[in-house]
Design an enzyme around this catalytic site. Structure first.
Site, mmCIF file in Angstrom:
data_model
loop_
_atom_site.group_PDB
_atom_site.id
_atom_site.type_symbol
_atom_site.label_atom_id
_atom_site.label_comp_id
_atom_site.label_asym_id
_atom_site.label_seq_id
_atom_site.Cartn_x
_atom_site.Cartn_y
_atom_site.Cartn_z
ATOM 1 N N LYS A 71 16.327 -54.579 -38.122
ATOM 2 C CA LYS A 71 15.917 -53.241 -37.684
ATOM 3 C C LYS A 71 16.836 -52.700 -36.594
ATOM 4 C CE LYS A 71 11.015 -53.829 -38.806
ATOM 5 N NZ LYS A 71 9.641 -53.900 -38.293
ATOM 6 N N ARG A 72 17.468 -53.596 -35.853
ATOM 7 C CA ARG A 72 18.326 -53.161 -34.740
ATOM 8 C C ARG A 72 19.542 -52.372 -35.215
ATOM 9 N NH1 ARG A 72 17.084 -58.347 -33.351
ATOM 10 N NH2 ARG A 72 19.102 -59.127 -34.063
#
Length: 490
Positions: free
Chosen positions: A260-261
């Site tokens: 997700k980063r």
């Protein structure tokens, strides 16, 4: 031949990760390639991780990508409910877990958290080394029937565990990775029913896949290690094992697992970043698979026809963001204009506040962008002339420099001042006549004019198209500004 039935069984924990979208897409393509059924099942057994509204996100994403399910929570074809919490409420999973207890393939476990943390096991590896792993020691398997019944009567918290053999091996077959054999002493007695009464993901999967007649199980290869335990459950029940199709890992360009980063790990992230749904689907389809003819731009129908999962790769697939942008640009170029204009208008209005012909501006940028957020930086000069360096007037190919550009702008200014019709055709004809009269090259004249009216090195249109959009008054004002800047630079 049995009709192929695949399922997509996401957990409602937030936005749909690209890996989950690929799983759904491959399951859909496998079954539609053979004319089978695609089933949507919501796996909400992990109540702590469930995110409100996530089921709607799942349904919205599948609809937007064209992955229309044949069965699901809203289309019961006799295999429902299609939501695991609803199936759990019927006592379905506990019933099958107790059946395994009766067969000696599962058992009640009453160990508390402190005791479980003490369970470790040292195993011998093939290379002669040893390693310590956290494996339950089957302590509660030795409890007598009377002890179990007494604990249950006293409402002592429990889980139900799978009774995995401690000796020998288990082999399972995956259609991508082939036969994989594991030593049973490396397998844990995984929990089937949790202390809250809900089934674990692994157990509910096996039960539901069997009861729903799933023939092909498609999932990420992170589940390869769980598959031997699945097979032992199928064998314990006496059920037919489905075809396993494990998809390769998706990594970022640094070869780390896509997280997700990175900012573009979910479908909704990508749509918000200006990608179109068809391009995302096309790109995701190629993350671990490619058609025999190596065609890259493919519609969903073309993917259905071409998809043969036997050609999937075992190697990790790299999420090449640059390639996705290129592919998205190809889809934008091919997009019907009215649809493009609807998507582009908010981005145009970010920078264009004046009463300009925004449809013409949209036409200019349609073939020049890869994602919609590219638009503002391409067209902001229409609203206001930016500050720019007069060095831009120098162009080797056009054989221009600051001195020649100053002369050209000074000569063309009265010609353009005398012109009333500021349509593109009229302006171009006027400049062409000027070029012929002076015996200049086209670029020798048009480059300085375009630089003056745009203040940009790169523009989505030529000088005369820009002048038509901004109009006579603004065009002349910008050319005069260019003359002033060039004169001061001499």
């Amino acid at each position: 031949m049995t009709k192929i039935r695949t399922r997509f069984a996401p957990s409602p924990t937030g936005r749909m990760h690209v890996g989950n979208l690929r799983t759904a897409l491959y399951a859909y393509l496998i079954t539609k390639h053979e004319g089978g059924d695609f089933i949507l099942r919501i796996e909400d057994t992990d109540q702590e991780r469930e995110v409100e509204g996530a089921v709607d996100i799942i349904k919205r994403t599948l609809s937007a990508t064209g992955l229309i399910h044949d069965e699901g929570p809203d289309k019961d074809k006799g295999y429902g409910p299609y939501v695991q919490s609803e199936r759990q409420a019927q006592g379905l999973y506990l019933k099958y877990a107790k059946e395994l207890v009766e067969k000696g393939k599962a058992y009640y476990c009453f160990c508390d958290k402190e005791r479980l943390e003490e369970c470790h096991k040292v195993i011998q590896l093939e290379n002669g080394e040893t390693k310590e792993i956290n494996v339950y020691d089957k302590h509660c398997l030795s409890l007598s029937k009377e002890e179990v019944e007494a604990n249950l009567a006293a409402n002592k918290p429990y889980v139900i565990r799978q009774n995995v053999p401690t000796e020998g091996t288990t082999t399972f077959h995956d259609d991508i990775y082939g036969d994989i054999t594991v030593n049973n002493n490396e397998l844990d007695d995984m929990i089937l029913i949790k202390s809250d009464g809900f089934p674990t993901y692994n157990f509910a999967n096996v039960v539901d896949d069997h009861l729903m007649g799933i023939t092909h199980v498609v999932r990420g290869n992170e589940y390869l290690s769980s598959s031997p335990k699945y097979n032992l459950l199928y064998e314990a029940f006496g059920w037919e094992v489905p075809v396993y199709v494990h998809c390769p890992l998706i990594t970022d360009e640094e070869h780390h697992k896509l997280s997700k980063r990175c900012g573009h790990s979910s479908y909704e992230d990508l749509i918000e970043q200006g990608f179109v749904s068809e391009a995302v689907v096309n790109f995701v389809a190629l993350l671990g698979w490619s058609p025999e003819d190596n065609q890259e731009i493919m519609s969903l129908n073309e993917l259905i026809k071409a998809f043969d999962y036997h050609h999937m790769s075992k190697s990790p697939a790299v999420f090449d963001f640059g390639k996705l942008k290129w592919m998205n640009g190809e889809y934008i170029k091919a997009m019907e204009f009215d649809r493009f204009y609807e998507r582009a208008l908010p981005y145009i209005r970010q920078v264009i506040k004046k009463d300009l012909d925004v449809k013409k501006i949209a036409e200019m940028v349609k073939t020049r962008i890869e994602i919609f957020p590219d638009i503002p930086a391409l067209i902001d000069f229409f609203e206001e002339l930016p500050e720019y360096d007069v060095a831009m007037y120098t162009h080797k190919k056009m054989k221009t420099n600051t001195e020649s550009s100053l002369q050209v702008l000074q000569e063309i200014l009265p010609v353009l001042e005398a012109l009333d019709d500021y349509s593109n055709d009229s302006i171009y004809a006027t400049i062409s006549a000027f070029v012929a009269e002076k015996e200049y090259k086209n670029g020798y004249v048009l480059w300085p004019i375009r630089t003056a009216v745009s203040g940009k090195q790169m523009t989505p249109a030529g000088a005369t198209e820009i002048m038509e959009i901004i109009g006579k008054e603004e065009s002349l004002a910008r050319i005069k500004k260019g003359i002033e800047l060039l004169a001061n630079a001499q």
